[in-house]
Design a protein around this motif. Sequence first.
Motif, mmCIF file in Angstrom:
data_model
loop_
_atom_site.group_PDB
_atom_site.id
_atom_site.type_symbol
_atom_site.label_atom_id
_atom_site.label_comp_id
_atom_site.label_asym_id
_atom_site.label_seq_id
_atom_site.Cartn_x
_atom_site.Cartn_y
_atom_site.Cartn_z
ATOM 1 N N GLY A 10 0.821 -1.205 0.000
ATOM 2 C CA GLY A 10 0.000 0.000 0.000
ATOM 3 C C GLY A 10 0.850 1.248 0.000
ATOM 4 N N ASN A 11 0.346 2.276 0.661
ATOM 5 C CA ASN A 11 1.048 3.558 0.715
ATOM 6 C C ASN A 11 1.806 3.725 2.018
ATOM 7 O OD1 ASN A 11 -1.144 3.741 2.391
ATOM 8 N ND2 ASN A 11 -1.884 5.694 1.578
ATOM 9 N N GLY A 12 2.173 2.613 2.644
ATOM 10 C CA GLY A 12 2.896 2.688 3.907
ATOM 11 C C GLY A 12 1.995 2.908 5.104
ATOM 12 N N GLU A 13 0.706 2.679 4.943
ATOM 13 C CA GLU A 13 -0.221 2.862 6.061
ATOM 14 C C GLU A 13 0.133 1.907 7.195
ATOM 15 O OE1 GLU A 13 -5.035 2.451 7.005
ATOM 16 O OE2 GLU A 13 -4.245 2.160 4.982
ATOM 17 N N LEU A 14 0.020 2.397 8.422
ATOM 18 C CA LEU A 14 0.372 1.599 9.590
ATOM 19 C C LEU A 14 -0.841 0.835 10.109
ATOM 20 C CD1 LEU A 14 2.713 4.026 11.578
ATOM 21 C CD2 LEU A 14 3.299 2.312 9.860
ATOM 22 N N VAL A 15 -0.592 -0.395 10.518
ATOM 23 C CA VAL A 15 -1.634 -1.253 11.078
ATOM 24 C C VAL A 15 -1.271 -1.557 12.523
ATOM 25 C CG1 VAL A 15 -2.859 -3.436 10.894
ATOM 26 C CG2 VAL A 15 -2.060 -2.283 8.818
ATOM 27 N N LEU A 16 -2.210 -1.293 13.423
ATOM 28 C CA LEU A 16 -1.987 -1.545 14.840
ATOM 29 C C LEU A 16 -2.514 -2.918 15.227
ATOM 30 C CD1 LEU A 16 -2.860 1.777 16.728
ATOM 31 C CD2 LEU A 16 -0.640 0.667 16.563
ATOM 32 N N SER A 58 0.568 -15.547 26.284
ATOM 33 C CA SER A 58 0.528 -14.415 25.351
ATOM 34 C C SER A 58 -0.603 -14.628 24.358
ATOM 35 C CB SER A 58 1.861 -14.264 24.613
ATOM 36 O OG SER A 58 2.102 -15.378 23.766
ATOM 37 N N ASN A 59 -1.286 -13.539 24.034
ATOM 38 C CA ASN A 59 -2.378 -13.580 23.065
ATOM 39 C C ASN A 59 -2.127 -12.477 22.045
ATOM 40 O OD1 ASN A 59 -4.822 -14.155 21.771
ATOM 41 N ND2 ASN A 59 -5.939 -12.683 23.041
ATOM 42 N N ARG A 60 -1.779 -12.868 20.814
ATOM 43 C CA ARG A 60 -1.472 -11.914 19.750
ATOM 44 C C ARG A 60 -2.725 -11.676 18.919
ATOM 45 N NH1 ARG A 60 0.412 -13.185 14.560
ATOM 46 N NH2 ARG A 60 0.763 -15.317 15.269
ATOM 47 N N GLN A 61 -3.054 -10.371 18.709
ATOM 48 C CA GLN A 61 -4.264 -10.019 17.979
ATOM 49 C C GLN A 61 -3.947 -9.058 16.840
ATOM 50 O OE1 GLN A 61 -7.753 -9.116 20.542
ATOM 51 N NE2 GLN A 61 -6.344 -9.287 22.263
ATOM 52 N N ASN A 62 -4.544 -9.317 15.685
ATOM 53 C CA ASN A 62 -4.460 -8.420 14.525
ATOM 54 C C ASN A 62 -3.015 -8.094 14.165
ATOM 55 O OD1 ASN A 62 -5.599 -6.847 12.448
ATOM 56 N ND2 ASN A 62 -5.418 -4.979 13.660
ATOM 57 N N SER A 63 -2.185 -9.093 14.144
ATOM 58 C CA SER A 63 -0.781 -8.899 13.800
ATOM 59 C C SER A 63 -0.354 -9.967 12.807
ATOM 60 C CB SER A 63 0.099 -8.969 15.056
ATOM 61 O OG SER A 63 1.466 -8.890 14.716
ATOM 62 N N ALA A 64 0.278 -9.526 11.710
ATOM 63 C CA ALA A 64 0.714 -10.469 10.684
ATOM 64 C C ALA A 64 2.016 -11.158 11.065
ATOM 65 C CB ALA A 64 0.885 -9.746 9.347
ATOM 66 N N HIS A 65 2.819 -10.537 11.923
ATOM 67 C CA HIS A 65 4.106 -11.106 12.320
ATOM 68 C C HIS A 65 3.914 -12.026 13.526
ATOM 69 C CE1 HIS A 65 6.406 -8.651 9.573
ATOM 70 N NE2 HIS A 65 5.803 -7.574 10.020
ATOM 71 N N ASP A 66 4.387 -13.249 13.387
ATOM 72 C CA ASP A 66 4.248 -14.179 14.503
ATOM 73 C C ASP A 66 5.384 -13.959 15.501
ATOM 74 O OD1 ASP A 66 6.606 -15.783 13.784
ATOM 75 O OD2 ASP A 66 5.382 -16.505 12.116
ATOM 76 N N LEU A 67 5.267 -14.649 16.641
ATOM 77 C CA LEU A 67 6.271 -14.563 17.702
ATOM 78 C C LEU A 67 7.032 -15.877 17.868
ATOM 79 C CD1 LEU A 67 4.184 -12.586 20.363
ATOM 80 C CD2 LEU A 67 5.924 -11.700 18.817
ATOM 81 N N LEU A 68 7.017 -16.701 16.796
ATOM 82 C CA LEU A 68 7.724 -17.982 16.889
ATOM 83 C C LEU A 68 9.218 -17.765 17.054
ATOM 84 C CD1 LEU A 68 5.829 -20.034 14.135
ATOM 85 C CD2 LEU A 68 5.541 -20.157 16.617
ATOM 86 N N GLY A 69 9.720 -16.690 16.477
ATOM 87 C CA GLY A 69 11.141 -16.394 16.619
ATOM 88 C C GLY A 69 11.530 -16.118 18.053
ATOM 89 N N VAL A 70 10.595 -15.599 18.839
ATOM 90 C CA VAL A 70 10.869 -15.325 20.245
ATOM 91 C C VAL A 70 11.084 -16.624 21.002
ATOM 92 C CG1 VAL A 70 9.954 -14.312 22.352
ATOM 93 C CG2 VAL A 70 9.536 -13.200 20.155
ATOM 94 N N ARG A 71 10.234 -17.602 20.763
ATOM 95 C CA ARG A 71 10.384 -18.891 21.440
ATOM 96 C C ARG A 71 11.678 -19.573 21.017
ATOM 97 N NH1 ARG A 71 6.633 -22.192 24.077
ATOM 98 N NH2 ARG A 71 4.961 -20.781 23.418
ATOM 99 N N ALA A 72 11.972 -19.521 19.706
ATOM 100 C CA ALA A 72 13.206 -20.146 19.223
ATOM 101 C C ALA A 72 14.427 -19.487 19.851
ATOM 102 C CB ALA A 72 13.269 -20.058 17.698
ATOM 103 N N ARG A 73 14.395 -18.171 19.955
ATOM 104 C CA ARG A 73 15.523 -17.457 20.578
ATOM 105 C C ARG A 73 15.682 -17.856 22.037
ATOM 106 N NH1 ARG A 73 15.331 -11.092 22.426
ATOM 107 N NH2 ARG A 73 17.208 -11.159 23.722
#
Length: 324
Positions: A91-97, A111-126
């Motif tokens: 898009g035009n760089g619009e921000l999504v919260l 943890s409960n992640r809502q309305n986010s395209a990026h997962d937190l699997l990397g956090v657990r792996a780290r």
Amino acid sequence: MLINCVAYQDGRKLADVEVEDISDYVARGDCFVWVALRDGDVGELAKMQEEFGLHALAVEDASRGHQRPKIEEYGDSLFVVVKTVEQRPGGNGELVLGEVDVFVGPNYVLSNRQNSAHDLLGVRARAEREPHLLKQGPAFVLYAIMDAVVDRYFPVADAMETELEQIEERIFEQKSQRDNIERLYALKRKALVLRHAVVPLLDAVGKLHGGRVPSVCADSQEYFRDVHDHLHRINTTLDSIRDTISTAIQVHLSMVAIDEGEVNKKLAAGAAIFAVMTAFAGIWGMNFKYMPELEWRYGYPAALLLMVTVCCYLYRKFRKAGWL
């Protein structure tokens, strides 16, 4: 939706846990359970409340969503709300919260992640790659989640700075002024969105290091100080962006005023020249019987010559003054 439900002991994975068995592992005391949900609904949160013994008010806030970034204490547990900020792709760089709600107790993390395209699997792996840190328990997991979310603010802020630099390079281009002002206001709105995610969290994280710190985080204060430092850097960048945008808008308005002044000067000069011609024509156009010029053979061309001469003189004066 349930993503992971794992028990850890001494910094290492102990077992994958069924939801119905969570309370049994929590009651053991020699391990902690880390559960990750994505867009958890009311039913899932109610089940987690039953297994973990979560406070009803915290669960109510997590169920409703759209909470302000905050850290609240409920006895020996914490309820943490962190906002995710992502740029909408294509898009035009619009921000999504988005939002990450984290429940932290002496021997659990939910943890409960809502309305986010990026997962937190990397956090657990780290965390699993660093068992010596994971041994610190739920506090380190909370730090890892917050650190991952906050680190994603940096690319957003960097993109804003890059866009602002591009606008600044074009700000004196006459043809791009309207486009520049529209982009500046759009950028200002995006900076405000990110600021609403950063500033409340900055104040909240300050409670996790120095002074009276919640018991669950007492042994991990230096890590939360690091998160606090990252938030402070982002906030400083946003202040700089906001000040630069305000300055750029003021420059644009000043340029508009200058352009208007130039136009007004040209109009005033033209009006003055035309007024002289009107004055001469008005005088000689009066219907009096005794006007020497009317009887003179060369009166008409002399009058025209005089009018042209005065107009040329005024034109040169205005031209020299920079009004034309």
